[in-house]
Design a protein around this motif. Structure first.
Motif, PDB file in Angstrom:
ATOM      1  N   LEU A  81       0.854  -1.190   0.000  1.00 18.93           N
ATOM      2  CA  LEU A  81       0.000   0.000   0.000  1.00 18.93           C
ATOM      3  C   LEU A  81       0.889   1.238   0.000  1.00 18.93           C
ATOM      4  O   LEU A  81       2.027   1.204   0.452  1.00 18.93           O
ATOM      5  CB  LEU A  81      -0.913   0.009   1.228  1.00 18.93           C
ATOM      6  N   LYS A  82       0.352   2.349  -0.468  1.00 23.09           N
ATOM      7  CA  LYS A  82       1.095   3.616  -0.465  1.00 23.09           C
ATOM      8  C   LYS A  82       1.290   4.075   0.976  1.00 23.09           C
ATOM      9  O   LYS A  82       0.366   4.062   1.772  1.00 23.09           O
ATOM     10  CB  LYS A  82       0.330   4.684  -1.247  1.00 23.09           C
ATOM     11  N   GLN A  83       2.507   4.472   1.304  1.00 21.56           N
ATOM     12  CA  GLN A  83       2.844   4.898   2.658  1.00 21.56           C
ATOM     13  C   GLN A  83       3.256   6.371   2.663  1.00 21.56           C
ATOM     14  O   GLN A  83       3.719   6.895   1.654  1.00 21.56           O
ATOM     15  CB  GLN A  83       3.994   4.051   3.213  1.00 21.56           C
ATOM     16  N   ASP A  84       3.120   6.993   3.812  1.00 20.44           N
ATOM     17  CA  ASP A  84       3.538   8.385   3.999  1.00 20.44           C
ATOM     18  C   ASP A  84       4.954   8.384   4.566  1.00 20.44           C
ATOM     19  O   ASP A  84       5.145   8.191   5.763  1.00 20.44           O
ATOM     20  CB  ASP A  84       2.570   9.106   4.933  1.00 20.44           C
ATOM     21  N   ASN A  85       5.936   8.561   3.698  1.00 15.15           N
ATOM     22  CA  ASN A  85       7.326   8.545   4.139  1.00 15.15           C
ATOM     23  C   ASN A  85       7.739   9.816   4.858  1.00 15.15           C
ATOM     24  O   ASN A  85       8.863   9.942   5.288  1.00 15.15           O
ATOM     25  CB  ASN A  85       8.254   8.331   2.942  1.00 15.15           C
TER      26      ASN A  85
END
Length: 105
Positions: A81-85
């Motif tokens: 899933l897309k993560q908030d880096n």
């Protein structure tokens, strides 16, 4: 002091008025403070035209102070899933102030 008043003051007037304010805390600087310098979206690899980036926070001191720093790399798990880096940046900045180069991958 009102914002308009502050805008119209020069530095010396502001400093004199600040001393009269209640609840103002003064922080003394020693010149040895360490700060975290944020270097955003550093490209470490490009595969098939897709740039892979990481976020770096490095200790920043006076230019006359030379050190080698250990590195801590945070590898963000994603479970596909897309993560908030970016959300770990404040933690990384605090670690950089302690003398670590920190990276978020």
């Amino acid at each position: 002091m009102q914002a308009k008043q502050v805008k119209d003051m020069n530095f010396l007037e502001f400093k004199a008025r600040l001393a009269q304010q209640t609840g103002v805390h003064h922080i003394k600087a020693t010149g040895q403070e360490m700060y975290g310098l944020y270097k955003h979206d550093v490209v470490y690899e490009e595969i098939d035209g897709v740039k892979r980036t990481l976020q770096l926070v490095v200790p920043e001191t006076k230019p006359t102070v030379k050190h080698k720093y250990p590195v801590l790399l945070w590898v963000q798990g994603s479970a596909w899933l897309k993560q908030d880096n970016y959300k770990q940046l404040t933690v990384m900045a605090r670690l950089a102030q302690k003398g670590l180069v920190t990276g978020i991958l």
